[in-house]
Design an enzyme around this catalytic site. Structure first.
Site, mmCIF file in Angstrom:
data_model
loop_
_atom_site.group_PDB
_atom_site.id
_atom_site.type_symbol
_atom_site.label_atom_id
_atom_site.label_comp_id
_atom_site.label_asym_id
_atom_site.label_seq_id
_atom_site.Cartn_x
_atom_site.Cartn_y
_atom_site.Cartn_z
ATOM 1 N N ASP A 1 0.960 -1.219 -0.032
ATOM 2 C CA ASP A 1 -0.019 -0.082 -0.137
ATOM 3 C C ASP A 1 0.888 1.383 -0.015
ATOM 4 O OD1 ASP A 1 0.951 0.132 2.722
ATOM 5 O OD2 ASP A 1 -0.926 -0.389 3.650
ATOM 6 N N GLY B 1 0.853 3.906 2.172
ATOM 7 C CA GLY B 1 1.128 4.543 3.405
ATOM 8 C C GLY B 1 0.040 5.491 3.860
ATOM 9 N N GLY B 2 -0.955 5.895 2.694
ATOM 10 C CA GLY B 2 -1.984 6.957 2.738
ATOM 11 C C GLY B 2 -2.990 6.737 3.708
ATOM 12 N N PHE B 3 -3.441 5.457 4.012
ATOM 13 C CA PHE B 3 -4.305 5.040 5.227
ATOM 14 C C PHE B 3 -3.891 5.198 6.416
ATOM 15 C CE2 PHE B 3 -6.373 2.237 8.228
ATOM 16 C CZ PHE B 3 -7.849 2.686 7.884
ATOM 17 N N ASP C 1 -2.407 8.511 -1.890
ATOM 18 C CA ASP C 1 -3.949 9.067 -2.161
ATOM 19 C C ASP C 1 -4.223 9.549 -0.601
ATOM 20 O OD1 ASP C 1 -4.333 6.219 -0.922
ATOM 21 O OD2 ASP C 1 -6.219 6.672 -1.458
ATOM 22 N N GLN D 1 -11.248 7.402 -5.448
ATOM 23 C CA GLN D 1 -11.936 8.026 -4.255
ATOM 24 C C GLN D 1 -13.188 8.846 -4.416
ATOM 25 O OE1 GLN D 1 -10.873 7.631 -1.179
ATOM 26 N NE2 GLN D 1 -8.995 6.610 -1.088
ATOM 27 N N ASP E 1 -8.069 -7.467 0.143
ATOM 28 C CA ASP E 1 -7.408 -7.497 1.052
ATOM 29 C C ASP E 1 -7.949 -7.294 2.332
ATOM 30 O OD1 ASP E 1 -5.691 -4.844 2.596
ATOM 31 O OD2 ASP E 1 -6.804 -4.479 0.697
ATOM 32 N N CYS F 1 -13.691 -28.501 6.917
ATOM 33 C CA CYS F 1 -12.274 -27.623 6.648
ATOM 34 C C CYS F 1 -11.339 -28.504 6.719
ATOM 35 C CB CYS F 1 -12.321 -26.498 7.530
ATOM 36 S SG CYS F 1 -10.785 -25.458 7.550
ATOM 37 N N CYS G 1 -7.988 -27.191 6.851
ATOM 38 C CA CYS G 1 -6.737 -26.763 7.461
ATOM 39 C C CYS G 1 -6.142 -27.275 8.572
ATOM 40 C CB CYS G 1 -7.364 -25.136 7.963
ATOM 41 S SG CYS G 1 -7.759 -25.073 9.681
ATOM 42 N N CYS H 1 -8.162 -27.629 11.852
ATOM 43 C CA CYS H 1 -9.298 -28.530 11.754
ATOM 44 C C CYS H 1 -9.198 -29.914 11.525
ATOM 45 C CB CYS H 1 -10.248 -27.686 10.688
ATOM 46 S SG CYS H 1 -11.266 -26.455 11.170
ATOM 47 N N HIS I 1 -6.558 -20.993 10.292
ATOM 48 C CA HIS I 1 -7.824 -21.475 9.899
ATOM 49 C C HIS I 1 -8.602 -20.347 9.221
ATOM 50 C CE1 HIS I 1 -11.834 -22.999 10.076
ATOM 51 N NE2 HIS I 1 -12.355 -21.717 10.387
#
Length: 405
Positions: free
Chosen positions: A92, A94-96, A146, A200, A277, A315, A317, A320, A369
């Site tokens: 990303d 870094g804006g957030f 942004d 945006q 994500d 599941c 994984c 599980c 999981h």
């Protein structure tokens, strides 16, 4: 390098099946990308990520700039070698993170002045600086810097009120100017990877459309939808999700940033999103919440104290099924019997015990999981799109999740 091949579309929705080729490998879409903020997905080893067939992960530009710093990253030739991950990485901008600093930062046309949350140093991040950092990280996909438009206004006169259209426009237009600067710096540095622009515009469809059109005119290799999941009500997020992704170019990848629940992912796929994500799988895992085919399970509830069943009997994984079933095996939901299957996984009672005692194995198993569930959900989505049965899959998914555990 970036090549996107559109392989299949769904006639009942905007859903699509694709293949994304990047410098460090091929990514089948739709895809969920685990978040590795500090160069690691919390509680999960790279080997476990490979076992659950993670195809691409995230790194965080802001935090990696703070620690360990660009001198370390440069010494290792980037993030891949540093964290021993040989598949694609998206970073990303870094804006957030800068936006989330609140009173510790000041946004100007040039960039953002802020105090380091690590040691208080006075720092400055501009579109150019963000691209320089991401070039050092050598991520396969970099993001433009942004300004993340908040749902609630941060302006002194209207603080705490819903962001007005004028405020959202000013933020969106500055993000567009920053997009141009990000793109110019990316080209100047001759970065061999790919740069995405970010749409945006807050909760205003008209602004979203303006942002989209101007970004498309800049001809980025891919596009993201930002500024959602920033405190707005779910129906507002769904409204923007229904408006924006499918209007982006069909021949380029589309990324919905920071979203979300399993239901959000399926709805996003239906609206034409290729990439997702979110920190939710690992963050919720550390707080004792498991995602399953049949709804969410809160392991801290006392009813699990004596329960010998696994989290999810369908599941595969490690949590599980243990080592008896390889994590790459797709979950089919065929109703396989736990009692008859000789499963080698861990019981709800054991996971409840780990959580109550604060043992670190608890969040490790829960993170494995939850990430496996998200990644396998995308595997099933891709299989349904390949088979032309996404509409039926979407309905069955909703019915299963509503059933409860």
């Amino acid at each position: 390098m970036l090549q996107f091949d559109l392989l299949q579309t769904d006639p009942s929705s905007h859903a699509r099946r694709g293949r994304l080729t990047l410098n460090h490998g091929v990514v089948q879409t739709p895809i969920f990308m685990p978040v590795g903020t500090y160069g690691t997905v919390k509680g999960v080893t790279p080997r476990s990520l490979e076992d659950m067939d993670a195809q691409i992960i995230l790194g965080n530009t802001f935090h990696l700039w703070m620690r360990p710093g660009l001198d370390v990253m440069a010494q290792f030739g980037g993030l891949h070698q540093f964290e021993k991950w040989n598949k694609p990485i998206l970073t990303d901008s870094g804006g957030f993170q800068v936006w989330s600093l609140g009173a510790m930062r000041k946004i100007t046309e040039d960039g953002v002045h802020f105090s380091s949350p690590v040691n208080g140093d006075k720092l400055f991040m501009s579109p150019e600086v963000s691209i320089q950092i991401q070039t050092t990280l050598n991520s396969d996909i970099a993001m433009q810097l942004d300004e993340c438009t908040p749902y609630l206004s941060v302006e002194p006169k209207t603080k705490g009120q819903i962001t007005t259209e004028d405020e959202a426009r000013a933020s969106m237009e500055m993000s567009l100017r920053w997009a141009q600067r990000s793109r110019a710096e990316f080209a100047r540095l001759e970065n061999p990877n790919a740069l995405f622009g970010i749409v945006q515009g807050g909760m205003f469809e008209g602004l979203r459309q303006e942002s989209l059109e101007q970004l498309v005119a800049m001809d980025f290799p891919g596009y993201a939808v930002g500024g959602v999941s920033v405190g707005e009500p779910k129906d507002e997020m769904l409204r923007i999700m229904a408006h924006t992704p499918h209007r982006l170019p069909a021949h380029k990848p589309r990324y919905l940033m920071g979203v979300g629940t399993p239901e959000d992912l399926i709805e996003g796929v239906a609206q034409g999103v290729d990439m997702f994500d979110c920190v939710m799988p690992t963050r919720n895992a550390r707080n004792g919440t498991f995602f399953t085919r049949y709804g969410d399970l809160k392991i801290r509830n006392a009813r699990h104290k004596m329960d010998q069943r696994p989290l999810d009997e369908t599941c595969t994984c490690y949590a599980c099924a243990g080592s008896a079933t390889h994590a790459n095996t797709p979950d089919t939901g065929a109703g396989r019997s736990w009692a008859q299957g000789g499963r080698g996984g861990f019981s709800r009672a054991y996971l409840h015990h780990l959580d109550r005692c604060g043992e670190m194995l608890g969040p490790m198993l829960s993170s494995i999981h939850n990430l496996h569930y998200y990644l396998n959900l995308m595997t099933e989505v891709r299989a349904a799109l390949d088979a032309g049965t996404f509409g039926a899959f979407r309905q069955q998914f909703k019915a299963n999740r509503a059933r409860g555990v």
